[in-house]
Design a protein around this motif. Structure first.
Motif, mmCIF file in Angstrom:
data_model
loop_
_atom_site.group_PDB
_atom_site.id
_atom_site.type_symbol
_atom_site.label_atom_id
_atom_site.label_comp_id
_atom_site.label_asym_id
_atom_site.label_seq_id
_atom_site.Cartn_x
_atom_site.Cartn_y
_atom_site.Cartn_z
ATOM 1 N N ARG A 131 0.827 -1.202 0.000
ATOM 2 C CA ARG A 131 0.000 0.000 0.000
ATOM 3 C C ARG A 131 0.869 1.262 0.000
ATOM 4 N NH1 ARG A 131 -4.985 1.513 1.285
ATOM 5 N NH2 ARG A 131 -5.534 -0.635 1.750
ATOM 6 N N GLY A 132 1.865 1.291 0.889
ATOM 7 C CA GLY A 132 2.721 2.460 0.967
ATOM 8 C C GLY A 132 3.466 2.724 -0.331
ATOM 9 N N GLU A 133 3.981 1.671 -0.962
ATOM 10 C CA GLU A 133 4.709 1.845 -2.220
ATOM 11 C C GLU A 133 3.789 2.329 -3.335
ATOM 12 O OE1 GLU A 133 8.138 -1.597 -1.510
ATOM 13 O OE2 GLU A 133 6.209 -2.121 -2.415
ATOM 14 N N LEU A 134 2.591 1.773 -3.399
ATOM 15 C CA LEU A 134 1.654 2.190 -4.438
ATOM 16 C C LEU A 134 1.282 3.659 -4.295
ATOM 17 C CD1 LEU A 134 -0.711 -0.933 -4.513
ATOM 18 C CD2 LEU A 134 0.800 -0.178 -6.361
ATOM 19 N N GLU A 135 1.060 4.103 -3.065
ATOM 20 C CA GLU A 135 0.620 5.477 -2.851
ATOM 21 C C GLU A 135 1.777 6.473 -2.901
ATOM 22 O OE1 GLU A 135 -1.704 5.522 0.727
ATOM 23 O OE2 GLU A 135 -3.392 4.485 -0.212
ATOM 24 N N ASP A 136 2.900 6.144 -2.292
ATOM 25 C CA ASP A 136 4.001 7.108 -2.216
ATOM 26 C C ASP A 136 4.752 7.237 -3.545
ATOM 27 O OD1 ASP A 136 3.388 7.594 0.401
ATOM 28 O OD2 ASP A 136 4.964 6.313 1.236
ATOM 29 N N ARG A 137 4.801 6.154 -4.316
ATOM 30 C CA ARG A 137 5.559 6.183 -5.574
ATOM 31 C C ARG A 137 4.680 6.469 -6.784
ATOM 32 N NH1 ARG A 137 9.025 0.694 -4.896
ATOM 33 N NH2 ARG A 137 9.421 1.100 -7.131
ATOM 34 N N GLY A 138 3.385 6.591 -6.570
ATOM 35 C CA GLY A 138 2.489 6.952 -7.671
ATOM 36 C C GLY A 138 2.436 5.939 -8.785
ATOM 37 N N ILE A 139 2.578 4.675 -8.447
ATOM 38 C CA ILE A 139 2.675 3.623 -9.458
ATOM 39 C C ILE A 139 1.405 3.509 -10.306
ATOM 40 C CG2 ILE A 139 2.849 1.100 -9.703
ATOM 41 C CD1 ILE A 139 4.732 1.266 -7.193
ATOM 42 N N LEU A 140 0.261 3.868 -9.742
ATOM 43 C CA LEU A 140 -1.009 3.725 -10.460
ATOM 44 C C LEU A 140 -1.472 5.025 -11.112
ATOM 45 C CD1 LEU A 140 -2.873 1.650 -7.713
ATOM 46 C CD2 LEU A 140 -1.784 0.758 -9.782
ATOM 47 N N ASN A 141 -0.776 6.101 -10.874
ATOM 48 C CA ASN A 141 -1.250 7.417 -11.295
ATOM 49 C C ASN A 141 -1.268 7.584 -12.809
ATOM 50 O OD1 ASN A 141 -1.303 7.920 -8.588
ATOM 51 N ND2 ASN A 141 0.316 9.467 -8.590
ATOM 52 N N GLY A 142 -2.303 8.246 -13.313
ATOM 53 C CA GLY A 142 -2.339 8.680 -14.699
ATOM 54 C C GLY A 142 -2.362 7.579 -15.726
ATOM 55 N N ARG A 143 -2.884 6.427 -15.367
ATOM 56 C CA ARG A 143 -2.879 5.298 -16.292
ATOM 57 C C ARG A 143 -4.282 4.903 -16.742
ATOM 58 N NH1 ARG A 143 0.312 0.605 -13.538
ATOM 59 N NH2 ARG A 143 -0.340 -0.319 -15.501
ATOM 60 N N GLY A 144 -5.272 5.700 -16.393
ATOM 61 C CA GLY A 144 -6.635 5.380 -16.798
ATOM 62 C C GLY A 144 -7.251 4.232 -16.028
ATOM 63 N N LEU A 145 -6.717 3.938 -14.833
ATOM 64 C CA LEU A 145 -7.213 2.837 -14.017
ATOM 65 C C LEU A 145 -8.272 3.284 -13.018
ATOM 66 C CD1 LEU A 145 -3.780 1.125 -13.215
ATOM 67 C CD2 LEU A 145 -5.512 0.319 -14.838
ATOM 68 N N GLU A 146 -8.570 4.574 -13.005
ATOM 69 C CA GLU A 146 -9.485 5.117 -11.999
ATOM 70 C C GLU A 146 -10.940 4.849 -12.382
ATOM 71 O OE1 GLU A 146 -7.231 6.857 -13.665
ATOM 72 O OE2 GLU A 146 -5.717 7.542 -12.225
ATOM 73 N N LEU A 147 -11.667 4.170 -11.505
ATOM 74 C CA LEU A 147 -13.108 4.003 -11.689
ATOM 75 C C LEU A 147 -13.848 5.277 -11.317
ATOM 76 C CD1 LEU A 147 -13.697 0.438 -10.183
ATOM 77 C CD2 LEU A 147 -14.120 1.105 -12.551
ATOM 78 N N ALA A 148 -13.379 5.930 -10.267
ATOM 79 C CA ALA A 148 -13.997 7.154 -9.780
ATOM 80 C C ALA A 148 -13.046 7.813 -8.795
ATOM 81 C CB ALA A 148 -15.344 6.859 -9.119
ATOM 82 N N TYR A 149 -13.408 9.032 -8.364
ATOM 83 C CA TYR A 149 -12.619 9.781 -7.399
ATOM 84 C C TYR A 149 -13.511 10.140 -6.215
ATOM 85 C CZ TYR A 149 -9.382 10.361 -11.309
ATOM 86 O OH TYR A 149 -8.524 10.128 -12.357
ATOM 87 N N ALA A 150 -13.031 9.859 -5.012
ATOM 88 C CA ALA A 150 -13.765 10.152 -3.791
ATOM 89 C C ALA A 150 -13.225 11.423 -3.146
ATOM 90 C CB ALA A 150 -13.671 8.985 -2.816
ATOM 91 N N THR A 151 -13.899 11.869 -2.088
ATOM 92 C CA THR A 151 -13.519 13.124 -1.419
ATOM 93 C C THR A 151 -12.641 12.905 -0.198
ATOM 94 O OG1 THR A 151 -15.512 13.059 -0.047
ATOM 95 C CG2 THR A 151 -15.664 14.224 -2.163
#
Length: 342
Positions: A131-151
């Motif tokens: 979890r920490g690596e995914l969030e801190d390193r931005g591994i998933l960012n900007g790849r069109g994998l987002e279903l939605a965005y929460a607040t």
């Protein structure tokens, strides 16, 4: 007491597997506290939703009778025997629910925290990034994998803990999301970590307290959530009507206050289970084992499904109680198990 053998339980257990340090005891319905006062009809309705999926031949005729009978209590008492399965750990009941989050299909304004679908390179045979690596390193960012965005990132974390939820979108529609995959790391309890650090006593820990502490402590709160290395990916579930519960491990809608999540090593999925939960809000009722969870491990471990939304979450988040659970097995399976001496 008789050593447990998985072969007798059939559904939900691997043939030939023997859970370590487990034993069983055959009980009678008179041994189940509060049995006569329960609504067996409600339990029968929940059982009917998944009994068609049970593959062991012993369940086939029982499911057919379940779908035809009007005598719910007589159905359970004539076709099942209660089996108390025990392991090394004490019984523990917790609660879970289907969260509802405010979300948007596009990023902007307060809607900044992604809910991700499965990345194509996710390995199925080994742990991936934490979890920490995914969030801190931005591994998933900007790849069109987002279903939605929460607040709220804390609510996204708890959505992952629950494994499914409803997203109330800015366009007025509701998107239902369900578990699709995880990163291969075991679930670790944030509440237990807070107790270990001396932040709270065990009886003080609840979902609301965890959320409040994380929100009030900025970077330290984020690091606390990283203690749970497990990270869940979702899929959009468009086939489940809004009035039904989310899909459980058997890919059927689960029922509030009649579904429990269990460890299928000990309790076959689809089986009726009598629970006697203690605590401030005791429960004596017949449930159905229709779900699983990465934190649900042990013969006497169950997670009670409290329903959807904030009120259900408030109730579920306070549950951490002792008691016992008794599995109901078809007479044929239960007697052959006992007679074989396995």
């Amino acid at each position: 007491m008789i050593p447990l053998r998985a072969a007798v339980l059939g559904v939900g257990l691997m043939a030939g597997a023997t859970p370590a340090h487990a034993s069983v005891e055959l009980l009678g319905f008179g041994d189940l506290k509060g049995w006569a006062e329960d609504s067996h009809t409600e339990a029968l309705e929940a059982f009917r939703t998944t009994c068609v999926d049970l593959k062991d031949p012993a369940w086939g005729p029982i499911c057919a009778i379940a779908r035809a009978t009007n005598d719910a209590r007589g159905f359970f008492e004539s076709l099942f025997l209660p089996i108390l399965i025990k392991g090394d750990d004490e019984a523990l009941f917790t609660g879970y629910y289907e969260p509802e989050l405010r979300a948007s299909r596009t990023r902007g304004g307060a809607y900044q925290y992604p809910i991700y679908q499965v990345p194509p390179e996710l390995p199925r045979d080994r742990p991936w990034y934490t979890r920490g690596e995914l969030e801190d390193r931005g591994i998933l960012n900007g790849r069109g994998l987002e279903l939605a965005y929460a607040t709220d990132p804390v609510e996204v974390f708890f959505l992952q803990v629950q494994g499914s939820g409803r997203l109330r979108l800015t366009d007025g529609t509701v998107m239902r999301v369900g578990f699709a995959a995880k990163n291969g790391h075991d679930y670790s309890s944030v509440g237990r970590e807070m107790v270990r650090r001396g932040l709270y006593q065990p009886h003080q820990v609840s979902a609301d307290r965890i959320k409040a502490w994380v929100r009030a402590n900025g970077a330290a709160g984020k690091r606390l959530l990283h203690h749970n290395k497990s990270f869940v990916f979702f899929r959009e579930v468009s086939t489940v009507p809004a009035h039904l519960g989310p899909l459980g491990a058997m890919n059927r809608s689960i029922t509030p206050m009649r579904t429990i999540a269990v460890d299928p090593t000990y309790t076959p999925l689809g089986a009726p289970v009598w629970i006697e939960k203690g605590g401030a809000d005791p429960l004596r009722r017949l449930m159905v084992a229709q779900d699983t969870g990465s934190a649900i491990k042990g013969a006497q471990r169950a997670d009670v499904f409290y329903g959807s939304g904030e009120a259900a979450g408030d109730k579920a988040g306070r549950i951490r109680d002792p008691g016992r659970m008794v599995v109901l097995l078809p007479v044929e399976l239960a007697l052959s198990y006992v007679e074989s001496g396995m």
